[in-house]
Scaffold this motif. Structure first.
Motif, PDB file in Angstrom:
ATOM      1  N   THR A 189       0.840  -1.207   0.000  1.00  0.00           N
ATOM      2  CA  THR A 189       0.000   0.000   0.000  1.00  0.00           C
ATOM      3  C   THR A 189       0.868   1.246   0.000  1.00  0.00           C
ATOM      4  OG1 THR A 189      -0.192  -0.020   2.424  1.00  0.00           O
ATOM      5  CG2 THR A 189      -1.931  -1.142   1.169  1.00  0.00           C
ATOM      6  N   ALA A 190       1.998   1.188   0.700  1.00  0.00           N
ATOM      7  CA  ALA A 190       2.910   2.348   0.702  1.00  0.00           C
ATOM      8  C   ALA A 190       3.474   2.560  -0.699  1.00  0.00           C
ATOM      9  CB  ALA A 190       4.028   2.124   1.706  1.00  0.00           C
ATOM     10  N   GLY A 191       3.863   1.479  -1.370  1.00  0.00           N
ATOM     11  CA  GLY A 191       4.374   1.603  -2.727  1.00  0.00           C
ATOM     12  C   GLY A 191       3.343   2.148  -3.682  1.00  0.00           C
ATOM     13  N   MET A 192       2.070   1.875  -3.392  1.00  0.00           N
ATOM     14  CA  MET A 192       0.990   2.356  -4.238  1.00  0.00           C
ATOM     15  C   MET A 192       0.504   3.743  -3.816  1.00  0.00           C
ATOM     16  SD  MET A 192      -1.159  -1.226  -4.430  1.00  0.00           S
ATOM     17  CE  MET A 192      -2.321  -0.742  -5.699  1.00  0.00           C
ATOM     18  N   ALA A 193       1.134   4.322  -2.779  1.00  0.00           N
ATOM     19  CA  ALA A 193       0.762   5.640  -2.250  1.00  0.00           C
ATOM     20  C   ALA A 193      -0.683   5.670  -1.772  1.00  0.00           C
ATOM     21  CB  ALA A 193       1.013   6.732  -3.279  1.00  0.00           C
ATOM     22  N   LEU A 194      -1.114   4.573  -1.128  1.00  0.00           N
ATOM     23  CA  LEU A 194      -2.457   4.513  -0.545  1.00  0.00           C
ATOM     24  C   LEU A 194      -2.361   4.847   0.942  1.00  0.00           C
ATOM     25  CD1 LEU A 194      -3.766   1.199  -2.191  1.00  0.00           C
ATOM     26  CD2 LEU A 194      -4.429   3.537  -2.789  1.00  0.00           C
ATOM     27  N   THR A 195      -3.025   5.916   1.336  1.00  0.00           N
ATOM     28  CA  THR A 195      -3.045   6.291   2.742  1.00  0.00           C
ATOM     29  C   THR A 195      -4.282   5.694   3.396  1.00  0.00           C
ATOM     30  OG1 THR A 195      -4.171   8.354   2.156  1.00  0.00           O
ATOM     31  CG2 THR A 195      -1.767   8.413   2.317  1.00  0.00           C
ATOM     32  N   ASN A 196      -4.366   5.786   4.716  1.00  0.00           N
ATOM     33  CA  ASN A 196      -5.519   5.244   5.422  1.00  0.00           C
ATOM     34  C   ASN A 196      -6.800   5.893   4.913  1.00  0.00           C
ATOM     35  OD1 ASN A 196      -3.892   3.614   6.960  1.00  0.00           O
ATOM     36  ND2 ASN A 196      -3.786   5.038   8.695  1.00  0.00           N
ATOM     37  N   GLY A 197      -7.804   5.080   4.707  1.00  0.00           N
ATOM     38  CA  GLY A 197      -9.078   5.582   4.197  1.00  0.00           C
ATOM     39  C   GLY A 197      -9.782   4.530   3.369  1.00  0.00           C
ATOM     40  N   GLU A 198     -10.799   4.986   2.656  1.00  0.00           N
ATOM     41  CA  GLU A 198     -11.645   4.088   1.864  1.00  0.00           C
ATOM     42  C   GLU A 198     -11.574   4.485   0.397  1.00  0.00           C
ATOM     43  OE1 GLU A 198     -16.097   3.694   2.451  1.00  0.00           O
ATOM     44  OE2 GLU A 198     -15.349   2.245   3.932  1.00  0.00           O
ATOM     45  N   TYR A 199     -11.450   3.488  -0.474  1.00  0.00           N
ATOM     46  CA  TYR A 199     -11.313   3.733  -1.913  1.00  0.00           C
ATOM     47  C   TYR A 199     -12.353   2.901  -2.654  1.00  0.00           C
ATOM     48  CZ  TYR A 199      -6.718   5.496  -0.503  1.00  0.00           C
ATOM     49  OH  TYR A 199      -5.698   6.193   0.106  1.00  0.00           O
ATOM     50  N   LEU A 200     -12.846   3.456  -3.747  1.00  0.00           N
ATOM     51  CA  LEU A 200     -13.804   2.750  -4.582  1.00  0.00           C
ATOM     52  C   LEU A 200     -13.055   1.822  -5.536  1.00  0.00           C
ATOM     53  CD1 LEU A 200     -16.837   2.519  -5.418  1.00  0.00           C
ATOM     54  CD2 LEU A 200     -16.366   4.271  -7.141  1.00  0.00           C
ATOM     55  N   LEU A 201     -13.566   0.615  -5.698  1.00  0.00           N
ATOM     56  CA  LEU A 201     -13.015  -0.346  -6.656  1.00  0.00           C
ATOM     57  C   LEU A 201     -14.012  -0.536  -7.796  1.00  0.00           C
ATOM     58  CD1 LEU A 201     -11.683  -3.128  -4.227  1.00  0.00           C
ATOM     59  CD2 LEU A 201     -10.350  -1.331  -5.362  1.00  0.00           C
TER      60      LEU A 201
ATOM     61  N   GLU B 130      -6.372   0.520   6.635  1.00  0.00           N
ATOM     62  CA  GLU B 130      -6.300   0.855   8.056  1.00  0.00           C
ATOM     63  C   GLU B 130      -4.931   0.459   8.598  1.00  0.00           C
ATOM     64  OE1 GLU B 130      -9.534  -1.314   9.731  1.00  0.00           O
ATOM     65  OE2 GLU B 130     -11.017   0.230   9.244  1.00  0.00           O
ATOM     66  N   GLU B 131      -4.293   1.420   9.256  1.00  0.00           N
ATOM     67  CA  GLU B 131      -2.950   1.185   9.778  1.00  0.00           C
ATOM     68  C   GLU B 131      -2.014   0.671   8.686  1.00  0.00           C
ATOM     69  OE1 GLU B 131      -3.266  -1.313  13.179  1.00  0.00           O
ATOM     70  OE2 GLU B 131      -4.345   0.183  14.366  1.00  0.00           O
ATOM     71  N   GLY B 132      -2.230   1.194   7.485  1.00  0.00           N
ATOM     72  CA  GLY B 132      -1.386   0.881   6.349  1.00  0.00           C
ATOM     73  C   GLY B 132      -1.722  -0.403   5.619  1.00  0.00           C
ATOM     74  N   LYS B 133      -2.596  -1.219   6.174  1.00  0.00           N
ATOM     75  CA  LYS B 133      -2.933  -2.502   5.563  1.00  0.00           C
ATOM     76  C   LYS B 133      -4.257  -2.382   4.819  1.00  0.00           C
ATOM     77  CE  LYS B 133      -3.905  -7.337   6.780  1.00  0.00           C
ATOM     78  NZ  LYS B 133      -4.001  -8.304   7.904  1.00  0.00           N
TER      79      LYS B 133
ATOM     80  N   LEU C 212     -11.201 -10.388 -12.186  1.00  0.00           N
ATOM     81  CA  LEU C 212     -11.509  -8.982 -11.980  1.00  0.00           C
ATOM     82  C   LEU C 212     -10.249  -8.150 -12.208  1.00  0.00           C
ATOM     83  CD1 LEU C 212     -13.640  -9.140  -8.701  1.00  0.00           C
ATOM     84  CD2 LEU C 212     -14.487  -8.634 -11.001  1.00  0.00           C
ATOM     85  N   VAL C 213     -10.424  -7.031 -12.875  1.00  0.00           N
ATOM     86  CA  VAL C 213      -9.363  -6.033 -13.017  1.00  0.00           C
ATOM     87  C   VAL C 213      -9.941  -4.767 -12.411  1.00  0.00           C
ATOM     88  CG1 VAL C 213      -7.842  -4.793 -14.582  1.00  0.00           C
ATOM     89  CG2 VAL C 213      -8.553  -7.136 -15.135  1.00  0.00           C
ATOM     90  N   LEU C 214      -9.570  -4.495 -11.160  1.00  0.00           N
ATOM     91  CA  LEU C 214     -10.226  -3.468 -10.356  1.00  0.00           C
ATOM     92  C   LEU C 214      -9.395  -2.195 -10.304  1.00  0.00           C
ATOM     93  CD1 LEU C 214     -11.365  -5.730  -7.380  1.00  0.00           C
ATOM     94  CD2 LEU C 214     -12.744  -4.959  -9.322  1.00  0.00           C
ATOM     95  N   LYS C 215      -9.990  -1.131 -10.759  1.00  0.00           N
ATOM     96  CA  LYS C 215      -9.358   0.182 -10.688  1.00  0.00           C
ATOM     97  C   LYS C 215      -9.599   0.762  -9.297  1.00  0.00           C
ATOM     98  CE  LYS C 215      -7.531   3.699 -13.196  1.00  0.00           C
ATOM     99  NZ  LYS C 215      -6.421   3.592 -14.162  1.00  0.00           N
ATOM    100  N   ILE C 216      -8.539   1.263  -8.681  1.00  0.00           N
ATOM    101  CA  ILE C 216      -8.655   1.897  -7.368  1.00  0.00           C
ATOM    102  C   ILE C 216      -8.882   3.377  -7.580  1.00  0.00           C
ATOM    103  CG2 ILE C 216      -7.506   2.348  -5.174  1.00  0.00           C
ATOM    104  CD1 ILE C 216      -5.859  -0.180  -5.628  1.00  0.00           C
ATOM    105  N   ARG C 217     -10.044   3.857  -7.146  1.00  0.00           N
ATOM    106  CA  ARG C 217     -10.406   5.266  -7.342  1.00  0.00           C
ATOM    107  C   ARG C 217     -10.181   6.051  -6.061  1.00  0.00           C
ATOM    108  NH1 ARG C 217     -10.705   5.913 -12.830  1.00  0.00           N
ATOM    109  NH2 ARG C 217     -12.121   4.411 -13.768  1.00  0.00           N
TER     110      ARG C 217
END
Length: 633
Positions: A585-597, A612-615, A628-633
């Protein structure tokens, strides 16, 4: 230069396949001050060109509407496809599949049995021709095209040039074969430009080897036809007499040094001499290892003052002849049997004329991959030994998806230079009983094959409609669509629909399969995330409840463009929680929160990714053989 995006940074240790969006091949960086240097540029994600998608067709079969399919049948009985059959509708249909390049297999004039003596073409002897239509890899005249493919054989070259123009008009590029390792036993060019000499004309045939001989010889021995099945299925033919005049005998294409090769040898061909002595030593300068990270301009400068074997110049002139006619690239047959120094010389000669030329190599020796890419300046290599073999084993139930992560880790530094495929003219059809027996069973493998790496993808004609290659055509056995005989391809002919190429005769299942391939390959070609990093998620999820059977998952990301790929090789549906480790998630620059797939393949699936807590975690539902090929929005 063609965008390669293969500056590979192993991010997150062994979990990652790295790939930067650099426009310039790292092995093509060098002295930027050279007057002959290629431009060094980088493009923003939004400006990235499409990843190549190659549509391979066996040209003599593609447009054939005849459904007789008699074993060893003649043109009159079984028909043959022509250049003219590849019309605007056909090319539009190919373009709709996401293709960027069309590989016209079997275009150079190879040995055939049909009588074309009215056009000045010499007869070919059935004793050294495989099949009735002949092998496309036993080239007889490199400066012209197969007369079978022309409506008017006297005008065959112009008809191919018209096909090049039609292909370009649809926004597609043209690829043809060059086979440097061997030519037909009876090579005779009728169309060579002034000053171009046929292979072997000036050879000293009294010795086994001389540097500037084009062939290797067996002095004192005449060629003998191998024992084996009778040509033409035993049909009488005035030249089918078990004899072929070749004295002294030449080495056979696969390297056999016997005057009577075995029936399993490539007896229809003779091996080309590139200055490799019979003991394996080289009769030309070695290319220093330091040239692996130098530009093509530097490679050209290295060869410019060298006296090189005659065969090098002959093949350079052949390649440039076709480049001048508008051919955009080449697929090199059995490139591993030709020294890497020659490829440096040839490929950099081509790149000087066309910096965006598409150069694809057939090679099956993984330990040589990096040499052929970095020293030989190949754009792409077949990934048969790695990805194809591994995915096929999973589809066939001979291996689990646990075998996949090490395969992809092995190619981490070169995956931007690999061509992925599940079918080509050498491999068994997916739908054949010898492979999956059902085209749908390979859907998850095709999703993984098309999205796991950053190089090129390939589709073989008929694959998209589940062609099983189920009948014996003559030379060779069923499971592969023949490359040696005249034939109609039944399931492909349903899409062809009498030359309309509208698929009106396809079943609903075939329509759905073709739609799947079109969606997948268009996505794979244009999705920016697939030009970036890859992180394996399989290992992290292996013990997750519900992540059982043959599932495989990974992430791809490029800046803020991020996707998740989850493929179910099982014929049972799956429901589980997918986890994404904190490092990824860090490599993908995803911070804590909720994302649409959002599913990018069919657009029917929508879910949420929680960090949550980086995971990261997301609930996933998959149907049988679903992906599935899921885009993270």
């Amino acid at each position: 230069m063609m965008s390669k995006r293969n500056v590979l940074t192993p991010l997150l240790a062994t979990l990652m396949l790295g790939c930067s969006p650099a426009q310039q091949n790292p092995s093509d960086t060098g002295n930027a001050k050279q007057a002959d240097s290629e431009p060094q540029t980088q493009k923003a994600i939004s400006e990235m060109p499409e990843r190549p998608v190659v549509y391979q067709m066996m040209t003599r079969l593609f447009g054939n509407q005849n459904a007789t399919n008699k074993a060893w049948g003649t043109i009159e009985e079984n028909g043959v496809g022509k250049f003219a059959d590849i019309n605007q509708a056909a090319l539009q249909g190919i373009k709709e599949m996401g293709a960027t390049h069309v590989w016209y297999t079997g275009v150079p004039h190879h040995a055939v049995i049909r009588d074309y003596s009215d056009y000045g073409i010499s007869h070919d002897d059935p004793d050294v021709v495989k099949g009735r239509a002949g092998s496309p890899y036993a080239v007889k005249d490199y400066y012209n095209v197969n007369p079978d493919l022309a409506s008017d054989p006297a005008n065959r070259l112009a008809e191919f040039e018209e096909l090049i123009a039609r292909t370009h008009a649809q926004g597609l590029k043209v690829v043809i074969d060059i086979v440097p390792n061997h030519v037909a036993r009876h090579y005779q060019s009728l169309s060579a430009p002034e000053g171009a000499e046929d292979f072997g004309v000036s050879d000293n045939t009294s010795v086994e080897y001389a540097r500037d001989n084009n062939f290797y010889y067996i002095p004192g021995q005449a060629f003998e036809v191998p024992d084996g099945e009778p040509p033409l299925g035993g049909e009488a033919h005035p030249l089918a007499d078990g004899q072929f005049d070749e004295d002294p005998a030449k080495w056979t294409g696969n390297g056999s040094r016997a005057a009577r090769p075995n029936a399993g040898d490539w007896y229809e061909t003779v091996k080309i001499n590139f200055g490799v002595k019979p003991d394996g030593s080289y009769d030309f300068p070695a290319l220093p290892a330091s040239y692996s990270d130098r530009s093509c301009a530097d490679h050209r400068a290295f060869w410019a003052d060298k006296d090189l074997p005659d065969s090098w110049y002959k093949f350079r002139d052949i390649a440039l002849y076709w480049t001048e006619k508008g051919v955009d690239g080449f697929r090199y047959d059995m490139a591993q049997m030709v020294p890497v120094e020659f490829w440096s010389f040839l490929n950099c000669s081509i790149k000087k004329v066309n910096p965006e030329a598409f150069l694809l190599s057939e090679i099956y020796i993984p330990e040589q991959y990096r040499n052929y890419i970095r020293l030989g300046k190949m754009d792409y290599l077949y990934d048969k030994v790695g990805t194809y073999d591994a995915l096929r084993a999973v589809v066939e139930g001979k291996a689990s998806t646990d075998t996949l992560p090490p395969v992809f880790a092995e190619i981490a530094d070169i995956h931007g230079n690999l061509l992925m495929f599940l079918e080509n003219h050498d491999e068994q059809r997916i739908a054949s009983s010898q492979f999956a027996g059902d085209a749908d069973k390979a859907r998850p493998a095709m999703v993984v094959s098309s999205t796991v790496a950053s190089g090129a993808n390939m589709l073989y004609f008929g694959q998209e409609v589940g062609e099983p290659g189920a009948e014996d055509a003559g030379f060779g056995k069923a499971s592969r669509t023949t490359i040696f005989d005249y034939w109609g391809v039944p399931e492909h002919q349903k899409w062809m629909n009498g030359g309309k190429f509208d698929g009106d005769q396809l079943s609903e299942q075939q329509r759905q399969l073709r739609d799947f391939y079109a969606r997948l390959l268009n996505l794979a070609s244009t999705e920016p995330a697939l030009q970036g990093e890859m992180a394996d998620l399989h290992q992290a999820n292996r013990e997750q409840p519900g992540y059982s059977g043959n599932l495989y998952s990974f992430a791809r990301f490029n800046g803020e463009e991020r996707i998740l790929v989850i493929a179910n090789f099982d014929q049972q549906g799956k429901e589980f929680e997918l986890v994404i480790p904190a490092g990824i998630t860090a490599g993908m620059a995803l911070t804590n929160g909720e994302y649409l797939l959002q599913d990018r393949l069919y657009g029917k699936y929508q879910g949420k990714l929680k960090v949550e807590e980086g995971k990261g975690s997301a609930m996933i539902q998959l149907g049988p053989l679903d992906s599935l090929v899921l885009k993270i929005r």
